[in-house]
Design a protein around this motif. Sequence first.
Motif, PDB file in Angstrom:
ATOM      1  N   VAL A   1       0.833  -1.206   0.000  1.00  0.00           N
ATOM      2  CA  VAL A   1       0.000   0.000   0.000  1.00  0.00           C
ATOM      3  C   VAL A   1       0.871   1.261   0.000  1.00  0.00           C
ATOM      4  CG1 VAL A   1      -1.572   1.362   1.455  1.00  0.00           C
ATOM      5  CG2 VAL A   1      -2.035  -1.052   1.023  1.00  0.00           C
ATOM      6  N   ALA A   2       1.984   1.210   0.724  1.00  0.00           N
ATOM      7  CA  ALA A   2       2.864   2.369   0.820  1.00  0.00           C
ATOM      8  C   ALA A   2       3.389   2.814  -0.537  1.00  0.00           C
ATOM      9  CB  ALA A   2       4.031   2.052   1.759  1.00  0.00           C
ATOM     10  N   ILE A   3       3.639   1.862  -1.440  1.00  0.00           N
ATOM     11  CA  ILE A   3       4.158   2.234  -2.758  1.00  0.00           C
ATOM     12  C   ILE A   3       3.055   2.362  -3.806  1.00  0.00           C
ATOM     13  CG2 ILE A   3       6.394   1.190  -2.279  1.00  0.00           C
ATOM     14  CD1 ILE A   3       5.582  -1.157  -4.066  1.00  0.00           C
ATOM     15  N   ALA A   4       1.933   1.676  -3.585  1.00  0.00           N
ATOM     16  CA  ALA A   4       0.861   1.675  -4.591  1.00  0.00           C
ATOM     17  C   ALA A   4       0.235   3.054  -4.752  1.00  0.00           C
ATOM     18  CB  ALA A   4      -0.204   0.648  -4.225  1.00  0.00           C
ATOM     19  N   GLU A   5       0.194   3.848  -3.697  1.00  0.00           N
ATOM     20  CA  GLU A   5      -0.340   5.205  -3.829  1.00  0.00           C
ATOM     21  C   GLU A   5       0.504   6.026  -4.799  1.00  0.00           C
ATOM     22  OE1 GLU A   5      -2.120   7.244  -0.302  1.00  0.00           O
ATOM     23  OE2 GLU A   5      -1.261   5.546   0.792  1.00  0.00           O
ATOM     24  N   SER A   6       1.817   5.844  -4.761  1.00  0.00           N
ATOM     25  CA  SER A   6       2.686   6.539  -5.720  1.00  0.00           C
ATOM     26  C   SER A   6       2.462   6.033  -7.137  1.00  0.00           C
ATOM     27  CB  SER A   6       4.161   6.357  -5.331  1.00  0.00           C
ATOM     28  OG  SER A   6       4.465   7.046  -4.138  1.00  0.00           O
ATOM     29  N   PHE A   7       2.207   4.742  -7.269  1.00  0.00           N
ATOM     30  CA  PHE A   7       1.897   4.194  -8.591  1.00  0.00           C
ATOM     31  C   PHE A   7       0.670   4.891  -9.183  1.00  0.00           C
ATOM     32  CE2 PHE A   7       3.795  -0.287  -7.651  1.00  0.00           C
ATOM     33  CZ  PHE A   7       5.059   0.272  -7.575  1.00  0.00           C
ATOM     34  N   GLY A   8      -0.344   5.125  -8.335  1.00  0.00           N
ATOM     35  CA  GLY A   8      -1.539   5.809  -8.814  1.00  0.00           C
ATOM     36  C   GLY A   8      -1.265   7.255  -9.163  1.00  0.00           C
ATOM     37  N   ASP A   9      -0.500   7.931  -8.344  1.00  0.00           N
ATOM     38  CA  ASP A   9      -0.161   9.330  -8.583  1.00  0.00           C
ATOM     39  C   ASP A   9       0.518   9.507  -9.935  1.00  0.00           C
ATOM     40  OD1 ASP A   9       0.566  11.980  -8.431  1.00  0.00           O
ATOM     41  OD2 ASP A   9       1.624  11.834  -6.537  1.00  0.00           O
TER      42      ASP A   9
END
Length: 373
Positions: free
Chosen positions: A72-80
Amino acid sequence: MDFSFTEEQQMLRDSVSRVLDKTYDFKARQILVDSDKPWSAEVWTQFAELGLLALPFSEEAGGLGGSIVDVVAIAESFGDHLLVEPYLSSILLGGQALALSDHDIARDWLAKIIAGEAITAFAHEEARGTPAPEFVTLGAQQSGGNYFLDGGKRLVLNGAEADILVVSARLSGVAGEKPGLALMVVDAKADGIDITSFQTIDGRSAAHIRFDKVQVSAEQLLSADAHALLVTVTNDAIIALCAEAVGIMAALLRATSEYTATRKQFDVPISSFQVIAHRLADMKIAYMKARSSLYYTTALAEAGQATDRDLAVLKGQIGKLGRAIGEAAIQSHGGVGMTDELVIGHYHKRLIAIDKMFGDSEYHFRKIGQISE
């Protein structure tokens, strides 16, 4: 309940964001999407070097032993950054299915996937989001010690580029029944496989795959009772998708706030207009609700306490709130919000695509009602 990331998770999150800020801005992403490349090989190599490809797998499987919170910590950046790389399909879906198997063939392929030397695709979707594994209908008939796949899979992410396919199939029973489900490893170039590739509305590579009596050996059978395994894999993928959606919502809120603060009418910023101010407030409330739901469900999943209802609430909320934020962002930008040259419409398309995967918001809201009865 503490929803904050640990120091190590925040450092990982910041490192990923810095790399993507430098190499994956919207212009670079659009050039990639408009090319004949399904994703950036350079970015995928960087992910391997950063350990992101090994992150969610246990140390026994050759990974780093990361948790769903790390994902989850990295997936938000993937979405951004609107990543089109096959992290969901090859790592969180196909890779996780391989990691949960103790077969030698699964471990061999997983080692290649973690090293960035191979790609796997998760051939599971059949129609309408295949919201639960028991809806799988692809038949696998057993004969002479082998299995023969006959039927189709739709919207297989990165299916045209995969080295192997992790395929969900039905050994017995009918759609809606949990027993009789199997998971298999299939060579993507095996005889009898017909792949029709295309690009999705959100810029990702996908394929419809037809199996015409494709032979699968007994050694390629990962599980003959795969319902629980499929639920584990898809539930973690749902949380990761929702994290990506929350990252997109944050980006939409930020972009809309900046635009309305600088766009002027009657010599004043349009953010000073009451209707715009109220819309921005509604967007922020929706984002905070989505983010809180994500972190709450992730904390439950980390503790092994997330129920089917918790996952349904999260997926339903993310779909509904994401659409609301996307539509509000487009409306606030006006006609320019619909153009291909602006990132806003692309964020909205990705939110729509995320909502449709593994059951849309309406399906999950109905599921909540059924569970509550």
